[in-house]
Every structure is written in C-alpha cells, then in structure tokens.
Design a protein around this motif. Structure first.
Motif, PDB file in Angstrom:
ATOM      1  N   UNK A 171       0.826  -1.214   0.000  1.00 18.67           N
ATOM      2  CA  UNK A 171       0.000   0.000   0.000  1.00 18.67           C
ATOM      3  C   UNK A 171       0.862   1.267   0.000  1.00 18.67           C
ATOM      4  N   UNK A 172       1.998   1.239   0.664  1.00 20.61           N
ATOM      5  CA  UNK A 172       2.853   2.418   0.729  1.00 20.61           C
ATOM      6  C   UNK A 172       3.323   2.836  -0.667  1.00 20.61           C
ATOM      7  N   UNK A 173       3.657   1.860  -1.513  1.00 20.94           N
ATOM      8  CA  UNK A 173       4.089   2.159  -2.882  1.00 20.94           C
ATOM      9  C   UNK A 173       2.920   2.193  -3.867  1.00 20.94           C
ATOM     10  N   UNK A 174       1.705   1.851  -3.390  1.00 17.17           N
ATOM     11  CA  UNK A 174       0.518   1.755  -4.262  1.00 17.17           C
ATOM     12  C   UNK A 174       0.746   0.694  -5.345  1.00 17.17           C
ATOM     13  N   UNK A 175       1.427  -0.396  -4.971  1.00 17.06           N
ATOM     14  CA  UNK A 175       1.825  -1.430  -5.930  1.00 17.06           C
ATOM     15  C   UNK A 175       1.130  -2.750  -5.632  1.00 17.06           C
ATOM     16  N   UNK A 176       0.583  -3.364  -6.685  1.00 15.52           N
ATOM     17  CA  UNK A 176      -0.056  -4.673  -6.582  1.00 15.52           C
ATOM     18  C   UNK A 176       0.672  -5.613  -7.530  1.00 15.52           C
ATOM     19  N   UNK A 177       1.126  -6.760  -7.019  1.00 14.37           N
ATOM     20  CA  UNK A 177       1.820  -7.743  -7.837  1.00 14.37           C
ATOM     21  C   UNK A 177       0.960  -9.001  -7.904  1.00 14.37           C
ATOM     22  N   UNK A 178       0.566  -9.377  -9.125  1.00 17.76           N
ATOM     23  CA  UNK A 178      -0.271 -10.550  -9.338  1.00 17.76           C
ATOM     24  C   UNK A 178       0.552 -11.583 -10.098  1.00 17.76           C
ATOM     25  N   UNK A 179       0.637 -12.799  -9.552  1.00 17.96           N
ATOM     26  CA  UNK A 179       1.357 -13.879 -10.226  1.00 17.96           C
ATOM     27  C   UNK A 179       0.371 -14.970 -10.593  1.00 17.96           C
ATOM     28  N   UNK A 180       0.600 -15.565 -11.761  1.00 17.84           N
ATOM     29  CA  UNK A 180      -0.256 -16.667 -12.188  1.00 17.84           C
ATOM     30  C   UNK A 180      -0.345 -16.767 -13.691  1.00 17.84           C
ATOM     31  N   UNK A 181      -1.271 -17.590 -14.139  1.00 17.35           N
ATOM     32  CA  UNK A 181      -1.497 -17.798 -15.570  1.00 17.35           C
ATOM     33  C   UNK A 181      -2.572 -16.811 -16.016  1.00 17.35           C
ATOM     34  N   UNK A 182      -2.179 -15.542 -16.115  1.00 15.84           N
ATOM     35  CA  UNK A 182      -3.131 -14.468 -16.395  1.00 15.84           C
ATOM     36  C   UNK A 182      -2.600 -13.567 -17.504  1.00 15.84           C
ATOM     37  N   UNK A 183      -3.517 -12.782 -18.074  1.00 13.13           N
ATOM     38  CA  UNK A 183      -3.143 -11.775 -19.062  1.00 13.13           C
ATOM     39  C   UNK A 183      -3.159 -10.418 -18.372  1.00 13.13           C
TER      40      UNK A 183
END
Length: 138
Positions: A48-60
């Motif tokens: 939240x401090x960096x406003x960053x979301x990291x999503x890992x997986x078989x996604x586009x």
C-alpha cells in the motif's frame, strides 16, 4: 469436437505489476479480493505504501488491469523502473515526484536521449576546437 481444445494456447506463468490507488485497509482488501477471484491467479501481493499490486499466475495483463479498474480504483500497469536502469533519471520525462523512492517513470530511452542531445549539442560545438567561430577566450 474434442480436438478443438488442442489448438488452444496455454497461458504462460507471469507476474503483472499494477499501480492502484489505495488509501485504507478496506481498499486493499477490495482490490485483493477482486484480483484473487480471477481464474489462473496464484498470488496477489499488495504494498500500500508504494501503491503497488503484484499478481502472479497464468493471467493476461489486460484482464488483470480491467479487473483492478472494476473495483472503482484508479489503476494502471506499473509505470516505474529502478532509477539505476535509466540513463537520464532526472530528465523531465522520467522524473516523477510521485514515484516511490528509488524509482523513476519508465520511458523509452531514445526519446530522452534525443531531447537531451538536442539540448546539449549547441554548447558542445560552441567551445569546440574544430569550430572556426568558437569562443576566442578559449
């Protein structure tokens, strides 16, 4: 009928980084819940401090971004890179005071060097020994 599945391409395991505006625990939970519900998602990490979301997986990336925007939050693909990877981190296009510490906005390096070179060029040739009209003080 069964052979139609053979032509379907399998998605690659990838990591998608987003910049999502989040102010509180509720915002964070809402975004995490929405992104976790996507099929193929293995993990969702939020800073939240960096406003960053990291999503890992078989996604586009486009589907992840669309899902993040569906929460009503302002979202975009992570626009920053570590400033050590940029040749001119304090050029006008790269420098962003909203960027997390140690990061600058990701821009094409040719765009920066072209504008910086065009700016510096007159001063380099002004005092050149090869220039017959150079400053006589030198």
């Amino acid at each position: 009928m069964g052979s139609s599945h053979k032509h379907k391409k399998k998605k690659q395991l990838q990591t998608v980084e987003l910049k999502v505006r989040m102010d509180c625990d509720g915002c964070e939970l809402k975004v995490k819940k929405a992104l976790s519900s996507l099929s193929g998602v293995k993990s969702v990490e939020i800073n939240r401090k960096q406003q960053k979301v990291t999503v890992s997986g078989y996604v586009e990336a486009s589907k992840v971004l669309k899902k993040a925007k569906s929460t009503g939050k302002r979202a975009e693909i992570w626009p920053y890179v570590p400033y050590s990877l940029v040749s001119h981190p304090y050029a006008a296009q790269a420098y962003d005071k909203k960027a997390p510490p140690g990061y600058v906005r990701k821009v094409e390096s040719t765009a920066i060097t072209a504008s910086v070179t065009a700016y510096e060029d007159p001063y380099i040739t002004m005092f050149s020994d090869d220039n017959p009209n150079a400053c006589s003080i030198m």
